[in-house]
Write a protein that holds these residues in place. Structure first.
Motif, PDB file in Angstrom:
ATOM      1  N   GLY A  13       0.801  -1.222   0.000  1.00 29.46           N
ATOM      2  CA  GLY A  13       0.000   0.000   0.000  1.00 29.46           C
ATOM      3  C   GLY A  13       0.827   1.263   0.000  1.00 29.46           C
ATOM      4  N   HIS A  14       1.958   1.244   0.672  1.00 28.03           N
ATOM      5  CA  HIS A  14       2.836   2.417   0.650  1.00 28.03           C
ATOM      6  C   HIS A  14       3.613   2.455  -0.666  1.00 28.03           C
ATOM      7  CE1 HIS A  14       2.158   4.008   4.602  1.00 28.03           C
ATOM      8  NE2 HIS A  14       2.465   2.875   5.206  1.00 28.03           N
ATOM      9  N   CYS A  37       5.595   6.637   6.604  1.00 22.32           N
ATOM     10  CA  CYS A  37       6.206   6.400   5.296  1.00 22.32           C
ATOM     11  C   CYS A  37       6.574   7.722   4.648  1.00 22.32           C
ATOM     12  CB  CYS A  37       5.237   5.618   4.409  1.00 22.32           C
ATOM     13  SG  CYS A  37       5.884   5.217   2.775  1.00 22.32           S
ATOM     14  N   LYS A  41       1.726   9.398   3.870  1.00 22.79           N
ATOM     15  CA  LYS A  41       0.395   8.883   4.191  1.00 22.79           C
ATOM     16  C   LYS A  41       0.491   7.743   5.204  1.00 22.79           C
ATOM     17  CE  LYS A  41      -1.437  10.158  -0.342  1.00 22.79           C
ATOM     18  NZ  LYS A  41      -2.074   9.669  -1.602  1.00 22.79           N
ATOM     19  N   PRO A  42       0.416   8.062   6.500  1.00 27.21           N
ATOM     20  CA  PRO A  42       0.419   7.000   7.503  1.00 27.21           C
ATOM     21  C   PRO A  42      -0.760   6.058   7.299  1.00 27.21           C
ATOM     22  CG  PRO A  42       0.625   9.170   8.521  1.00 27.21           C
ATOM     23  CD  PRO A  42       0.271   9.389   7.093  1.00 27.21           C
ATOM     24  N   MET A  43      -0.539   4.781   7.572  1.00 22.94           N
ATOM     25  CA  MET A  43      -1.585   3.773   7.411  1.00 22.94           C
ATOM     26  C   MET A  43      -1.857   3.067   8.729  1.00 22.94           C
ATOM     27  SD  MET A  43      -0.969   1.911   3.741  1.00 22.94           S
ATOM     28  CE  MET A  43      -1.210   2.823   2.220  1.00 22.94           C
ATOM     29  N   ARG A  45      -3.539  -0.366  10.484  1.00 23.25           N
ATOM     30  CA  ARG A  45      -3.843  -1.762  10.162  1.00 23.25           C
ATOM     31  C   ARG A  45      -4.265  -2.521  11.416  1.00 23.25           C
ATOM     32  NH1 ARG A  45      -1.985  -3.177   5.126  1.00 23.25           N
ATOM     33  NH2 ARG A  45      -0.645  -1.623   4.153  1.00 23.25           N
ATOM     34  N   TRP A  52      -5.488  -3.777   6.140  1.00 18.69           N
ATOM     35  CA  TRP A  52      -5.568  -2.322   6.054  1.00 18.69           C
ATOM     36  C   TRP A  52      -6.910  -1.829   6.577  1.00 18.69           C
ATOM     37  CZ3 TRP A  52      -8.828   0.784   2.940  1.00 18.69           C
ATOM     38  CH2 TRP A  52      -8.466   2.142   2.857  1.00 18.69           C
ATOM     39  N   THR A  55      -6.128   5.157   5.783  1.00 15.04           N
ATOM     40  CA  THR A  55      -4.953   5.987   5.536  1.00 15.04           C
ATOM     41  C   THR A  55      -5.247   7.404   5.996  1.00 15.04           C
ATOM     42  OG1 THR A  55      -4.335   4.654   3.615  1.00 15.04           O
ATOM     43  CG2 THR A  55      -3.376   6.855   3.764  1.00 15.04           C
ATOM     44  N   GLU A  57      -4.718  11.135   5.570  1.00 15.56           N
ATOM     45  CA  GLU A  57      -4.271  12.020   4.494  1.00 15.56           C
ATOM     46  C   GLU A  57      -4.341  13.470   4.944  1.00 15.56           C
ATOM     47  OE1 GLU A  57      -5.781  11.252   0.667  1.00 15.56           O
ATOM     48  OE2 GLU A  57      -5.606   9.075   0.831  1.00 15.56           O
ATOM     49  N   SER A  77       1.281  11.892  14.130  1.00 12.31           N
ATOM     50  CA  SER A  77       2.286  11.745  13.079  1.00 12.31           C
ATOM     51  C   SER A  77       3.133  13.005  13.013  1.00 12.31           C
ATOM     52  CB  SER A  77       1.621  11.485  11.719  1.00 12.31           C
ATOM     53  OG  SER A  77       0.651  12.492  11.431  1.00 12.31           O
ATOM     54  N   GLY A  92     -10.648   8.528  11.150  1.00 16.03           N
ATOM     55  CA  GLY A  92      -9.680   9.046  10.189  1.00 16.03           C
ATOM     56  C   GLY A  92      -9.613  10.553  10.098  1.00 16.03           C
TER      57      GLY A  92
END
Length: 324
Positions: A13-14, A37, A41-43, A45, A52, A55, A57, A77, A92
């Motif tokens: 995904g990254h 990353c 865009k931190p993910m 999980r 996943w 994300t 954004e 982040s 999110g």
């Protein structure tokens, strides 16, 4: 050393290198994993499976540090866009942006998730009160002579940090003064506080060192076969894992330093490793843009390492399983 080879789960995904990871504690819904990353865009999980969830954004530059609260309700982040951001990890949504004057390398919550500490290329540590988001930093700690890589709360009165000035320093929050310092021969690349708050794990050069968090007494130091970028101590303190330049993820006996496993799965240097809160797996993030999950006990039935219609552990030799 074991000859049993791991079959990791691969989390894609990254689109750029994965540089930092953090797990939540175990919650009623399991536990969660967040990845930082350079794609900005931190993910988030599911920790047990790598599936996943979402994300975050909003950053306009590489994300260098991430953190989850213990209950996984909030995420933080830090990025190259000179900001740290607070997120509602359930939905999110961005909760707040903390402005800085340079790249933010590290973000971490305190034990009761009421404070956030950030470390930046300004050589500054900042502390923010999450109940007073608009107030700005309630503390600024200055003393490192180079960019700070990581900063974490030791307890409510002390913070520890590592920097490109080859030091690890402990700071008194009340005075803002340095109270202890450890010097290294090379840059300390990673810093981890054990979940019980008792032990600090530091990767530096081709070594992994362990210190007591109360007195900074060195407990152990072991050499590893590569330049080491990250190390993590298992919750049981029986083993630790590390990774670096040679693309491998290593597992060692914490008491003796004996190598137990070395697994190749990544196609680039390993930038970060972290144990899960239940000790059943550890995660690694790499220059290759993937996160991989490795079993503490290869072959044990756990998460996606068991087929839906099977009740016994999978034997080694099955093809690598990608997480969704």
């Amino acid at each position: 050393m074991t000859t049993l080879k791991q079959v990791p789960l691969t989390c894609g995904g990254h689109t750029r290198p994965v540089v930092h990871l953090d797990f939540s504690d175990v919650t009623k819904d399991g536990y969660y994993l967040i990845s930082a990353c350079k794609d900005g865009k931190p993910m988030l999980r599911q920790g047990e499976t790598g599936d996943w969830i979402g994300t975050f954004e909003g950053h306009k530059g590489a994300v260098w540090g991430v953190a989850l609260t213990q209950n996984a309700n909030l995420a933080a982040s830090g990025a190259a866009d000179f900001t740290a951001k607070l997120w509602d990890a359930r939905y999110g949504d961005m909760v707040h942006t903390f402005e800085h004057e340079h790249i933010v390398k590290s973000v971490n919550f305190n034990a009761d998730d009421t404070l956030l500490v950030t470390a930046s290329n300004e050589k500054l540590i900042r502390v923010f009160d999450l109940n007073k988001l608009e107030a700005g930093p309630i503390e600024k700690i200055n003393g490192h002579t180079s960019s700070i890589r990581h900063a974490v709360f030791l307890n409510n009165s002390r913070i520890v940090s590592v920097s490109d000035d080859n030091t690890m320093r402990v700071w008194d929050r009340n005075s803002g003064e340095e109270v202890q310092k450890v010097e290294f021969q090379s840059v300390p690349n990673s810093l981890e506080l054990s979940r019980d708050g008792a032990i600090l794990t530091v990767a530096h050069g081709t070594n992994v060192s362990f210190y007591t968090s109360d007195t900074m007494r060195k407990l152990r130091e072991f050499p590893v076969p590569t330049k080491c970028y990250s190390a993590s101590l298992a919750p049981s303190r029986a083993t630790f894992v590390c990774g670096g330049d040679d693309l491998k993820v290593y597992k060692y006996d914490y008491n003796t330093g004996t190598e137990l496993e070395s697994n190749r799965g990544h196609f680039g240097p390993v930038h970060c490793v972290r144990w899960s809160p239940d000790g059943e797996l550890y995660a690694s993030g790499s220059e290759d843009g993937t996160v991989r999950l490795w079993q503490a006990v290869p072959g044990r039935a756990y998460g996606l390492w068991r087929r839906a219609n099977e009740t016994v552990p999978l034997a080694n030799g099955y093809k690598e399983v990608p997480a969704n």
